[in-house]
Design a protein around this motif. Sequence first.
Motif, PDB file in Angstrom:
ATOM      1  N   THR A  11      19.684  14.614   7.827  1.00  0.00           N
ATOM      2  CA  THR A  11      18.806  14.406   8.979  1.00  0.00           C
ATOM      3  C   THR A  11      17.452  15.072   8.749  1.00  0.00           C
ATOM      4  O   THR A  11      17.247  15.778   7.752  1.00  0.00           O
ATOM      5  CB  THR A  11      19.464  14.963  10.253  1.00  0.00           C
ATOM      6  OG1 THR A  11      19.799  16.349  10.043  1.00  0.00           O
ATOM      7  CG2 THR A  11      20.731  14.190  10.589  1.00  0.00           C
TER       8      THR A  11
ATOM      9  N   LEU B 137      20.351  -0.379  16.298  1.00  0.00           N
ATOM     10  CA  LEU B 137      19.204  -0.021  15.463  1.00  0.00           C
ATOM     11  C   LEU B 137      18.303  -1.219  15.177  1.00  0.00           C
ATOM     12  O   LEU B 137      17.328  -1.093  14.429  1.00  0.00           O
ATOM     13  CB  LEU B 137      19.690   0.588  14.137  1.00  0.00           C
ATOM     14  CG  LEU B 137      20.395   1.943  14.232  1.00  0.00           C
ATOM     15  CD1 LEU B 137      20.933   2.361  12.875  1.00  0.00           C
ATOM     16  CD2 LEU B 137      19.470   3.021  14.796  1.00  0.00           C
TER      17      LEU B 137
ATOM     18  N   ARG C   3      15.249  11.703  12.481  1.00  0.00           N
ATOM     19  CA  ARG C   3      15.529  12.551  13.637  1.00  0.00           C
ATOM     20  C   ARG C   3      16.359  13.755  13.193  1.00  0.00           C
ATOM     21  O   ARG C   3      17.028  13.726  12.154  1.00  0.00           O
ATOM     22  CB  ARG C   3      16.311  11.790  14.719  1.00  0.00           C
ATOM     23  CG  ARG C   3      15.663  10.489  15.170  1.00  0.00           C
ATOM     24  CD  ARG C   3      16.463   9.881  16.289  1.00  0.00           C
ATOM     25  NE  ARG C   3      16.018   8.509  16.586  1.00  0.00           N
ATOM     26  CZ  ARG C   3      16.054   7.952  17.780  1.00  0.00           C
ATOM     27  NH1 ARG C   3      16.523   8.653  18.809  1.00  0.00           N
ATOM     28  NH2 ARG C   3      15.652   6.709  17.969  1.00  0.00           N
TER      29      ARG C   3
ATOM     30  N   GLU D  22      19.216  15.541  17.769  1.00  0.00           N
ATOM     31  CA  GLU D  22      18.674  14.321  18.364  1.00  0.00           C
ATOM     32  C   GLU D  22      19.625  13.153  18.140  1.00  0.00           C
ATOM     33  O   GLU D  22      19.824  12.321  19.036  1.00  0.00           O
ATOM     34  CB  GLU D  22      17.297  14.017  17.773  1.00  0.00           C
ATOM     35  CG  GLU D  22      16.202  14.948  18.268  1.00  0.00           C
ATOM     36  CD  GLU D  22      14.877  14.705  17.581  1.00  0.00           C
ATOM     37  OE1 GLU D  22      13.838  14.801  18.257  1.00  0.00           O
ATOM     38  OE2 GLU D  22      14.873  14.427  16.353  1.00  0.00           O
ATOM     39  N   TRP D  23      20.223  13.097  16.956  1.00  0.00           N
ATOM     40  CA  TRP D  23      21.201  12.030  16.698  1.00  0.00           C
ATOM     41  C   TRP D  23      22.462  12.223  17.549  1.00  0.00           C
ATOM     42  O   TRP D  23      23.053  11.241  18.007  1.00  0.00           O
ATOM     43  CB  TRP D  23      21.559  11.968  15.217  1.00  0.00           C
ATOM     44  CG  TRP D  23      20.514  11.281  14.392  1.00  0.00           C
ATOM     45  CD1 TRP D  23      19.757  11.818  13.401  1.00  0.00           C
ATOM     46  CD2 TRP D  23      20.102   9.906  14.520  1.00  0.00           C
ATOM     47  NE1 TRP D  23      18.898  10.867  12.891  1.00  0.00           N
ATOM     48  CE2 TRP D  23      19.089   9.687  13.555  1.00  0.00           C
ATOM     49  CE3 TRP D  23      20.493   8.853  15.340  1.00  0.00           C
ATOM     50  CZ2 TRP D  23      18.465   8.447  13.386  1.00  0.00           C
ATOM     51  CZ3 TRP D  23      19.869   7.612  15.182  1.00  0.00           C
ATOM     52  CH2 TRP D  23      18.877   7.426  14.234  1.00  0.00           C
TER      53      TRP D  23
ATOM     54  N   HIS E 229      22.605  13.363  20.544  1.00  0.00           N
ATOM     55  CA  HIS E 229      22.272  12.816  21.862  1.00  0.00           C
ATOM     56  C   HIS E 229      22.167  11.293  21.819  1.00  0.00           C
ATOM     57  O   HIS E 229      22.603  10.601  22.746  1.00  0.00           O
ATOM     58  CB  HIS E 229      20.961  13.426  22.364  1.00  0.00           C
ATOM     59  CG  HIS E 229      21.062  14.880  22.707  1.00  0.00           C
ATOM     60  ND1 HIS E 229      21.942  15.364  23.654  1.00  0.00           N
ATOM     61  CD2 HIS E 229      20.413  15.964  22.208  1.00  0.00           C
ATOM     62  CE1 HIS E 229      21.819  16.680  23.745  1.00  0.00           C
ATOM     63  NE2 HIS E 229      20.898  17.065  22.874  1.00  0.00           N
ATOM     64  N   TRP E 230      21.610  10.760  20.745  1.00  0.00           N
ATOM     65  CA  TRP E 230      21.448   9.305  20.630  1.00  0.00           C
ATOM     66  C   TRP E 230      22.812   8.598  20.608  1.00  0.00           C
ATOM     67  O   TRP E 230      22.997   7.542  21.212  1.00  0.00           O
ATOM     68  CB  TRP E 230      20.661   8.974  19.362  1.00  0.00           C
ATOM     69  CG  TRP E 230      20.259   7.525  19.240  1.00  0.00           C
ATOM     70  CD1 TRP E 230      19.129   6.936  19.717  1.00  0.00           C
ATOM     71  CD2 TRP E 230      21.012   6.483  18.594  1.00  0.00           C
ATOM     72  NE1 TRP E 230      19.110   5.591  19.410  1.00  0.00           N
ATOM     73  CE2 TRP E 230      20.265   5.282  18.729  1.00  0.00           C
ATOM     74  CE3 TRP E 230      22.235   6.438  17.931  1.00  0.00           C
ATOM     75  CZ2 TRP E 230      20.702   4.053  18.209  1.00  0.00           C
ATOM     76  CZ3 TRP E 230      22.673   5.218  17.424  1.00  0.00           C
ATOM     77  CH2 TRP E 230      21.911   4.045  17.571  1.00  0.00           C
ATOM     78  N   PHE E 231      23.769   9.188  19.900  1.00  0.00           N
ATOM     79  CA  PHE E 231      25.083   8.558  19.759  1.00  0.00           C
ATOM     80  C   PHE E 231      25.963   8.749  20.994  1.00  0.00           C
ATOM     81  O   PHE E 231      26.968   8.045  21.139  1.00  0.00           O
ATOM     82  CB  PHE E 231      25.819   9.113  18.536  1.00  0.00           C
ATOM     83  CG  PHE E 231      25.485   8.413  17.248  1.00  0.00           C
ATOM     84  CD1 PHE E 231      26.179   7.287  16.849  1.00  0.00           C
ATOM     85  CD2 PHE E 231      24.456   8.877  16.440  1.00  0.00           C
ATOM     86  CE1 PHE E 231      25.882   6.647  15.664  1.00  0.00           C
ATOM     87  CE2 PHE E 231      24.147   8.251  15.256  1.00  0.00           C
ATOM     88  CZ  PHE E 231      24.850   7.122  14.862  1.00  0.00           C
TER      89      PHE E 231
ATOM     90  N   ARG F  16      28.000   5.965  22.932  1.00  0.00           N
ATOM     91  CA  ARG F  16      28.096   4.727  22.154  1.00  0.00           C
ATOM     92  C   ARG F  16      29.446   4.687  21.431  1.00  0.00           C
ATOM     93  O   ARG F  16      29.922   5.703  20.929  1.00  0.00           O
ATOM     94  CB  ARG F  16      26.963   4.633  21.136  1.00  0.00           C
ATOM     95  CG  ARG F  16      25.561   4.656  21.742  1.00  0.00           C
ATOM     96  CD  ARG F  16      24.498   4.593  20.638  1.00  0.00           C
ATOM     97  NE  ARG F  16      23.153   4.841  21.153  1.00  0.00           N
ATOM     98  CZ  ARG F  16      22.326   3.905  21.581  1.00  0.00           C
ATOM     99  NH1 ARG F  16      22.715   2.627  21.554  1.00  0.00           N
ATOM    100  NH2 ARG F  16      21.116   4.216  22.020  1.00  0.00           N
TER     101      ARG F  16
END
Length: 352
Positions: free
Chosen positions: A243, A266, A297, A301-302, A304-306, A309
């Motif tokens: 990352t 993505l 990122r 941050e990843w 939180h992004w995942f 999902r």
Amino acid sequence: MSAARPGKLEGVRVVDLSLFLPGPMLTRMMAEEGATVIKVEPPGGDPARAMEPFENGVSFWFHALNRGKTCLELDLKTAAGRDALWRLIEDADVLLEGFRPGVMARLGFGWEAVAARNPRIVYCSITAFGQEGPLADHPAHDLGAWALSGYLSVNDAPDGTPVVPGVPASDMAAGLTGLAAILMALLARARTGRGDRIDLSMFDALFPWGVHIMGEAVVDGRPVRSATQRSLGGHAFYNVYRTLDGKHVVLCGREAKFARNLLEALGRPDLVPLAESPAGPAHDPLKSFLATTFATRSREEWVHWFHGRDIAFAPVLDLEEAVRQPHVRARGLIVETDGAHLLGSPFRFSDG
């Protein structure tokens, strides 16, 4: 308040002559379920007592593996020491030892001699390579079993160099397999009244753990390479990615739904067919895209992004981060008692 239930191994007496990791881990699990474990240490004590770090003056390693046991030192090279061990064995249900092949017999405590005095005893020997076979007398610890099993060759760096594993898998496999074997023998003894002899090796216990990759060597007659094997880094969705902050994350599920969910999120649904292709060179463009993407990122941050999902993803934590996870505490995997930290039991029974 209801009374605490008796342990599932209440009344089982174990004499433990083992040191280091496989045997002590095995008998620790038995002690946690109520077995009476008598740990026989050599003069000067178990070497694990001197292993750092220390908490309240006690080795974390030793305490984690030997809590709940009665420890005593015996010199088995003396008549007094051997007499004391015989007294323990005569009342024991299980005898566990981790000496090299032949040592117990030379001391006078081979299987035949012990079974003659206590026909009901379950006698378990843990060695690196077993009591017989071409490697029986070969000295080794965990890393040797890794190397000769072939698994170290696929625990490799990007340039193909084998890397020392972070977890002593053959030690742990031997402890778990030994526990299963002892419990099976105790169940059989309940029917037959007779004990049994268990010849357990770290090498034997580790070998079946590679069933997911073994077929290429056994059936196809070719070595397994991590760069092309779907479970070892050859698949883009079972891989490690760096990352922006220099940390790492993993994709840890090869199912088509996970690939589709990620690639569509993505904006690259065109790459879904690559994710469904066989592991190996065909995945290189997909790996390149994912590596470039994850580098944009930070690890957090990843995370939180995942979140939320349906994608098999995880951040790579260091051990200090891992032991402080709320999930570890919730599952009781790290507990604190009387100011000392302990590793909790993995067993979770409904009446526990």
